[in-house]
Design a protein around this motif. Sequence first.
Motif, short mmCIF file in Angstrom:
data_model
loop_
_atom_site.label_atom_id
_atom_site.label_comp_id
_atom_site.label_asym_id
_atom_site.label_seq_id
_atom_site.Cartn_x
_atom_site.Cartn_y
_atom_site.Cartn_z
N UNK A 109 -21.65 -46.86 41.83
CA UNK A 109 -22.45 -46.21 40.79
C UNK A 109 -22.13 -44.73 40.75
N UNK A 110 -22.74 -44.04 39.79
CA UNK A 110 -22.51 -42.61 39.61
C UNK A 110 -23.17 -41.84 40.75
N UNK A 136 -20.06 -50.46 51.68
CA UNK A 136 -19.21 -49.38 51.18
C UNK A 136 -19.75 -48.87 49.85
N UNK A 137 -19.57 -47.59 49.61
CA UNK A 137 -19.97 -46.98 48.34
C UNK A 137 -18.75 -46.41 47.65
N UNK A 138 -18.83 -46.35 46.34
CA UNK A 138 -17.77 -45.68 45.58
C UNK A 138 -18.30 -45.23 44.23
N UNK A 139 -17.68 -44.21 43.69
CA UNK A 139 -18.04 -43.65 42.39
C UNK A 139 -17.00 -44.11 41.38
N UNK A 140 -17.39 -44.94 40.39
CA UNK A 140 -16.41 -45.47 39.44
C UNK A 140 -16.07 -44.51 38.30
N UNK A 141 -16.75 -43.37 38.23
CA UNK A 141 -16.55 -42.46 37.11
C UNK A 141 -15.47 -41.43 37.41
#
Length: 360
Positions: A81-82, A183-188
Motif C-alpha cells: 500500500x501507499x 513483508x511490506x512494499x510501496x507500489x506507487x
Amino acid sequence: MTSRTQSAVPGDQTPYYPSDPAAGARGTSGANGHGSASLGELHDTAARIAANVERVLVGKPDVVRVALVTLLAEGHLLVEDVPGVGKTSLAKALARSIDCTVSRIQFTPDLLPSDVTGVSIYNRQTGGFEFRPGPVFANIVVGDEINRASPKTQSSLLECMEEHQVTVDTSTYELEEPFMVIATQNPIEMEGTYALPEAQRDRFTARVSIGYPDPQAELAMVDEHAGHNPLQDLRPVSDAATVHRLIRAVRKVHMAPEVRQYAVELASATRQLPEIRLGASPRATLQLVRAARAQAALAGREYVVPDDLHAVAVPVLAHRLVLTTEAHAARRSATDVVRAVLSRVPVPQAGSPANGQSRR
C-alpha cells in the motif's frame, strides 16, 4: 456472493461435512491427543490477537483477519500500500502479539543475501568456520520495503519461505516453527525499487492492502495515538507453542471432495482467461485450500464451505496473476479478474457427488 453459496445450502443442513461427524471433530477436539488445539481455544486466541493488533491498526478488522488467516495457514503475508497507512505497524503489532522470536529487516539496495540468511565466519582459534545466523532465523520475520532490495537479495528468501530452511556453504539449517514472513512494499514509488519477480510473489500466501481509514477511524486514531506510540504498550497475548497447536488444528479442518474440486476449478479458470498472461500456479491452489481451512476455523466451523474460498480468493490469488497489456489498457485489475472468476465458476451443491460433476 454469500447468497449464492447459501442458496446451495438449504435449511440448517451441515454441508460438505464428513459422513462420520466425529471424524471431522476429532482433529480439533479438546483432548489435544495429538497436540492440536480445540476450535474454542483457536477462536479465543485469535480474538485476543486480533484485539491486540486493532489497538494499533484502528478500523481495519478485515485486514487483521487476513493476517490471522495467513498465520494459521502456515503462510507469508505481503502488505502492499501507499506510505503512511500502517503497513509496518500491522506487521510489528502481529509480531509483538505473539511471545516468540521476532526479527526485522530493513531492505535497502546495498543489502546482501548473507545479511538475511547468515554467513560462515572463520574462527582463528578453532581453525574452522562457524555459522552466524542471520535475521531470518526467527519465528516471525518483518521485511520492511522488500522491493527496495536487489533481486539477488530478494531471492535469499525463496528457500526459507517455501522449505523453512536455509542453505549456506553446502550446509542446511532448519528454521523454527512456526515461521512467517511479513513483508511490506510501496507500489506507487518506483524510483530505486525492484519489482518482486513472479517466483517471489508466488511464495506469499496472501497480499493485503490496508487502504485509508474512514473519517471516524482516523479521528479515533488521532485521539488515541497522537500522544504516544501504541506499539510500546503492546504485550504478547499468545506464544509460539500455542500458535503451533492452532496451526495443527487448522490442518485437520475437513474439506469435502467437491469443495476441493471447486478450489481447483477456481485456480484453473485463471489460466484460461484471455486477459491473463500468467494464471494461478498449483502452489496457489494449495495455498487457497490452506487459507480456506483457516478461514473456516476462525468462523468456528470444522468443515470448509464455498464461502470460505470466496472470502480468501482475492487475497490469495490476485497478486499471483500477470495481466496482458490489453487488460491493463482496459483498466482491468487482477482483483477484478478474480471476482469475475468467482462469479463464473459454478458453486458446488451441498450433498453433490464426490466427483464434483453435479453443479448448479
